[in-house]
Write a protein that holds these residues in place. Structure first.
Motif, short mmCIF file in Angstrom:
data_model
loop_
_atom_site.label_atom_id
_atom_site.label_comp_id
_atom_site.label_asym_id
_atom_site.label_seq_id
_atom_site.Cartn_x
_atom_site.Cartn_y
_atom_site.Cartn_z
N LYS A 145 0.97 -1.34 0.10
CA LYS A 145 -0.01 -0.05 0.12
C LYS A 145 0.86 1.19 0.01
O LYS A 145 0.59 2.31 -0.73
CB LYS A 145 -0.99 -0.03 1.41
N MET A 146 2.20 1.18 0.67
CA MET A 146 2.95 2.41 0.68
C MET A 146 3.38 2.66 -0.57
O MET A 146 3.75 3.73 -1.04
CB MET A 146 3.86 2.13 1.86
N ARG A 147 3.74 1.39 -1.35
CA ARG A 147 4.57 1.87 -2.57
C ARG A 147 3.46 2.40 -3.51
O ARG A 147 3.64 3.26 -4.39
CB ARG A 147 4.85 0.38 -3.13
N ALA A 148 2.20 1.85 -3.38
CA ALA A 148 1.15 2.42 -4.23
C ALA A 148 0.94 4.09 -3.89
O ALA A 148 0.52 4.85 -4.93
CB ALA A 148 -0.13 1.75 -4.01
N LEU A 149 1.22 4.29 -2.63
CA LEU A 149 0.95 5.84 -2.45
C LEU A 149 2.32 6.45 -2.70
O LEU A 149 2.43 7.43 -2.24
CB LEU A 149 0.71 5.69 -0.83
N GLY A 150 3.40 5.91 -3.15
CA GLY A 150 4.44 6.47 -3.73
C GLY A 150 5.55 6.42 -2.45
O GLY A 150 6.53 7.18 -2.67
N LEU A 151 5.60 5.72 -1.58
CA LEU A 151 6.66 5.80 -0.63
C LEU A 151 7.11 4.31 -0.66
O LEU A 151 6.63 3.33 0.06
CB LEU A 151 6.12 5.96 0.79
N GLY A 152 8.24 4.12 -1.37
CA GLY A 152 8.77 3.02 -1.69
C GLY A 152 10.06 2.56 -0.57
O GLY A 152 10.27 3.35 0.19
N ASP A 153 10.82 1.63 -0.90
CA ASP A 153 11.93 1.17 -0.05
C ASP A 153 12.90 2.31 0.02
O ASP A 153 13.56 2.35 1.35
CB ASP A 153 12.37 -0.07 -0.77
N ASP A 154 13.22 3.13 -0.84
CA ASP A 154 14.15 4.24 -0.63
C ASP A 154 13.73 5.26 0.40
O ASP A 154 14.51 5.68 1.13
CB ASP A 154 14.35 4.93 -2.06
N PHE A 155 12.49 5.47 0.40
CA PHE A 155 11.83 6.28 1.32
C PHE A 155 12.07 5.60 2.97
O PHE A 155 12.73 6.27 3.59
CB PHE A 155 10.31 6.56 1.23
N PHE A 156 11.78 4.44 2.85
CA PHE A 156 11.83 3.84 4.37
C PHE A 156 13.31 3.44 4.62
O PHE A 156 13.64 3.36 5.68
CB PHE A 156 10.88 2.53 4.29
N ALA A 157 14.06 3.29 3.68
CA ALA A 157 15.74 3.45 3.90
C ALA A 157 16.11 4.49 4.77
O ALA A 157 17.12 4.33 5.40
CB ALA A 157 16.47 2.93 2.74
N THR A 158 15.49 5.57 4.68
CA THR A 158 15.97 6.66 5.39
C THR A 158 15.49 6.71 6.80
O THR A 158 15.80 7.67 7.74
CB THR A 158 15.37 8.08 4.73
N ASN A 159 14.71 5.59 7.39
CA ASN A 159 14.27 5.39 8.48
C ASN A 159 13.29 6.54 9.14
O ASN A 159 13.84 7.18 10.03
CB ASN A 159 15.47 5.11 9.61
N PRO A 160 12.49 6.99 8.45
CA PRO A 160 11.55 8.17 8.53
C PRO A 160 10.69 8.01 9.83
O PRO A 160 10.39 7.03 10.31
CB PRO A 160 10.59 8.24 7.65
N GLY A 161 10.58 9.25 10.66
CA GLY A 161 9.75 9.10 12.00
C GLY A 161 8.25 9.23 11.54
O GLY A 161 7.95 9.22 10.32
N ASN A 162 7.23 8.85 12.42
CA ASN A 162 5.96 8.85 11.86
C ASN A 162 5.50 10.22 11.47
O ASN A 162 4.79 10.38 10.44
CB ASN A 162 5.14 8.41 13.08
N ALA A 163 6.11 11.26 11.92
CA ALA A 163 5.61 12.73 11.45
C ALA A 163 6.11 12.68 9.88
O ALA A 163 5.17 13.44 9.14
CB ALA A 163 6.24 13.65 12.18
N GLN A 164 7.07 12.32 9.67
CA GLN A 164 7.76 12.30 8.30
C GLN A 164 6.72 11.59 7.45
O GLN A 164 6.43 11.94 6.28
CB GLN A 164 9.13 11.74 8.29
N ILE A 165 6.34 10.24 7.90
CA ILE A 165 5.62 9.36 7.00
C ILE A 165 4.19 10.16 6.74
O ILE A 165 3.62 10.31 5.87
CB ILE A 165 5.30 8.13 7.45
N GLU A 166 3.44 10.72 8.16
CA GLU A 166 2.39 11.71 7.68
C GLU A 166 2.50 12.69 6.72
O GLU A 166 1.35 12.69 5.86
CB GLU A 166 2.09 12.14 8.97
N GLN A 167 3.57 13.39 6.85
CA GLN A 167 3.68 14.56 5.93
C GLN A 167 3.91 13.87 4.35
O GLN A 167 3.29 14.37 3.45
CB GLN A 167 4.88 15.35 6.38
#
Length: 156
Positions: free
Chosen positions: A84-106
């Motif tokens: 679902k996250m990849r479909a929303l445009g947040l792929g493995d590269d995004f999560f490799a940055t170890n984002p916080g919840n606020a960054q994911i919300e944004q």
């Protein structure tokens, strides 16, 4: 005395939903995430509650909600979450940055995507539920459900 202007609030709610609070018909829709909020599920898991708006067709501006729950103990559930996250445009590269919840919300807020929406009965009420997420396509879909039409292949 209430400091809220209830008439304005009712009008705004009708504007957002077209005055119709019934579930959307089952089908494929082009959507945009309006809000994403980190919450805790009843089972204590982190989840992202999203509010999405239909973008085109006769149901444009109608709102639907989904909860994207993170279940670390269940590999299948994790695969669905990240699909679902990849479909929303947040792929493995995004999560490799170890984002916080606020960054994911944004990052989720404002994201266009497509979804197959179905319905189910819960506590005696028929409610919408997201069946599948798909990446946003530049060619818009009709916005209205297409009964019997095959859905695009889900993101792996």
């Amino acid at each position: 005395m209430s400091s809220l202007n209830w008439g304005d609030l009712v009008r705004d709610a009708k504007d957002a939903s077209g005055g119709d609070y019934s579930p959307l018909p089952d089908g494929d829709y082009e959507l945009k995430v309006l809000e994403a909020t980190t919450k805790t599920s009843q089972s204590g898991k982190t989840m992202f509650a999203i509010k999405a708006e239909v973008q085109v067709g006769p149901y444009a501006k109608r709102l639907v909600w989904d909860n994207l729950v993170i279940s670390p103990e269940n590999k299948n559930a994790l695969a669905i979450f990240f699909s679902k996250m990849r479909a929303l445009g947040l792929g493995d590269d995004f999560f490799a940055t170890n984002p916080g919840n606020a960054q994911i919300e944004q990052a989720l807020t404002g994201r266009p995507f497509r979804a197959t929406i179905g319905s189910r009965v819960w506590n005696g009420d028929t409610r919408n539920e997201f069946k599948k997420y798909f990446p946003y396509a530049s060619a818009p879909i009709a916005g209205a459900p297409v009964a019997g039409a095959p859905a695009p292949a889900p993101v792996a």
